[in-house]
Write an enzyme that holds these catalytic residues in place. Structure first.
Site, PDB file in Angstrom:
ATOM      1  N   ILE A  11       0.775  -1.260  -0.114  1.00 22.55           N
ATOM      2  CA  ILE A  11      -0.045   0.173   0.005  1.00 22.55           C
ATOM      3  C   ILE A  11       0.901   1.124  -0.095  1.00 22.55           C
ATOM      4  CG2 ILE A  11      -0.176   0.251   2.382  1.00 22.55           C
ATOM      5  CD1 ILE A  11      -2.786   0.631  -0.310  1.00 22.55           C
ATOM      6  N   SER A  33      11.941   1.033   6.378  1.00 18.66           N
ATOM      7  CA  SER A  33      11.712  -0.216   6.138  1.00 18.66           C
ATOM      8  C   SER A  33      12.783  -1.320   6.094  1.00 18.66           C
ATOM      9  CB  SER A  33      11.146  -0.239   4.683  1.00 18.66           C
ATOM     10  OG  SER A  33      10.055  -1.180   4.516  1.00 18.66           O
ATOM     11  N   ARG A  34      12.730  -2.624   6.313  1.00 16.59           N
ATOM     12  CA  ARG A  34      13.760  -3.571   6.353  1.00 16.59           C
ATOM     13  C   ARG A  34      14.202  -3.871   5.074  1.00 16.59           C
ATOM     14  NH1 ARG A  34      10.594  -7.825  10.111  1.00 16.59           N
ATOM     15  NH2 ARG A  34       9.506  -7.277   8.036  1.00 16.59           N
ATOM     16  N   LYS A  87      -5.340   1.779   8.344  1.00  9.90           N
ATOM     17  CA  LYS A  87      -6.129   1.026   8.881  1.00  9.90           C
ATOM     18  C   LYS A  87      -6.028  -0.297   8.685  1.00  9.90           C
ATOM     19  CE  LYS A  87      -8.074  -1.351   6.079  1.00  9.90           C
ATOM     20  NZ  LYS A  87      -7.771  -2.481   5.571  1.00  9.90           N
ATOM     21  N   ASP A 165      -9.697  -7.720   7.399  1.00 11.03           N
ATOM     22  CA  ASP A 165      -8.995  -6.501   6.777  1.00 11.03           C
ATOM     23  C   ASP A 165      -9.643  -5.612   5.756  1.00 11.03           C
ATOM     24  OD1 ASP A 165      -6.116  -5.465   6.520  1.00 11.03           O
ATOM     25  OD2 ASP A 165      -6.668  -5.771   4.516  1.00 11.03           O
TER      26      ASP A 165
END
Ligand code: NAP
Length: 303
Positions: A11, A33-34, A87, A165
């Site tokens: 997303i 972010s990894r 969300k 979700d």
């Protein structure tokens, strides 16, 4: 205003990065972010390192799945930065209450975003329902999890919420447009034998409103909400983007690219006004469905 984005996955790439790039309010100044990065933007792999290295970044937006989100969110607020949440805003309700209290105590803005509330026809649907008496309602939210969430194992793990979700998007619209409060009165949850979270669910709610969520839809996808009132019927189709009144199209567009720009515009308003927006009502309905739900074990699922 400078903003950092955390969790560069589906997303973030599809919606957040383009929405921030097009925004007159925001500059994407760092990512955390990894594995993921955004070309031309300073990338970190650890939230504490980013917060220490970039005191100039006042706002952080989280695109992580719900379970790993709280630790990162709490670190952001503890470091005195404003916080925007994808969300659902947390894995549990208590997490989000704690974050909202932290933000208030520090004079920071927190935004628990619900992107589906920004769909084209949601505000017109709310306006049409104002002052009417709801007699019944039907939500049908059926999509193909392999198409929209390929390989996302977290979605079927404990805390991933499974079909809720996407289902919570429908509940975020319902709670926005209804002229009266709504509560879950019963639920049935279909949980694959090899998973922890439901692949399908059916909810009964007050006001004679039902919901049918299913992650096994092939062919056309369905994101519909129909509401019958004492003064006619309305239907929201395409995830809140098209409005019909008494069967006739009234307003809307199939183009869903406006939802995330609207979320970032709202976040800018909140930061500039020094206020917050945390409405947990869609998550309350989700949690109550898990509390009340009858469990059915169904066929194992593999991506
Ligand atoms: P995703 O691609 O699976 O995950 C996003 C990023 O979070 C990953 O790239 C990963 O980045 C990080 N991450 C994943 N699992 C993690 C873990 N256990 N611990 C720490 N970091 C982890 O998920 P997504 O589809 O973007 O969804 C993220 C959130 O956005 C969810 O709450 C979802 O409901 C919401 N959302 C998704 C969609 C959609 O269509 N996909 C639409 C609207 C809203 P690194 O490995 O690089 O750290």
């Amino acid at each position: 205003m400078k903003l950092a984005l955390v969790g560069i996955g589906e997303i973030a790439r599809a919606q957040h990065v383009p929405a921030i790039a097009a925004s007159p309010d925001w500059e994407l100044a760092a990512t955390v972010s990894r594995h993921g990065t955004v070309p031309g933007v300073e990338g970190f792999t650890d939230i504490d390192e980013m917060l220490a290295a970039r005191p100039d970044i006042g706002t952080v937006s989280l695109c992580l799945p719900p379970v790993p989100r709280f630790q990162v969110a709490a670190a952001v607020l503890a470091a005195g930065r404003n916080l925007m949440l994808e969300k659902p805003p947390g894995a549990t309700l208590a997490e989000v209450h704690i974050l909202a209290d932290m933000a208030q105590a520090r004079g920071l803005s927190i935004f628990a975003s619900w992107h589906s509330r920004m769909a084209h026809a949601v505000a017109p649907a709310k306006a049409w329902l104002t002052g009417k008496t709801v007699r019944a309602g039907r939500i049908v939210w059926r999509e193909d999890v392999r198409r929209w969430h390929p390989g996302q194992e977290w979605i079927f793990a404990a805390g991933g919420m499974g079909v809720f979700d996407p289902g919570v998007n429908a509940l975020s619209i319902l709670t926005e447009i209804l002229p009266q409060p709504v509560r879950v009165t019963g639920a049935e949850l279909d949980i694959p034998d090899n998973r922890q979270a439901p692949i399908a669910a059916r909810l009964q709610m007050s006001g004679n409103i039902s919901a049918d969520f299913d992650f096994r839809q092939s062919g056309p996808q369905t994101w519909d909400i129909e509401i019958d009132t004492d003064a006619g019927a309305m239907a929201l189709r395409m995830g809140g983007n098209l409005l019909e009144i008494d069967g006739a199209p009234v307003t809307g567009s199939n183009d869903i690219t406006g939802e995330y720009p609207a979320l970032y515009a709202r976040m800018a308003e909140l930061v500039q006004a020094g206020t917050s927006d945390v409405d947990l009502s869609p998550m309350v309905l989700t949690a109550d469905a898990f509390t009340l739900g009858h469990r059915n074990t169904v066929a194992p699922f593999a991506f």
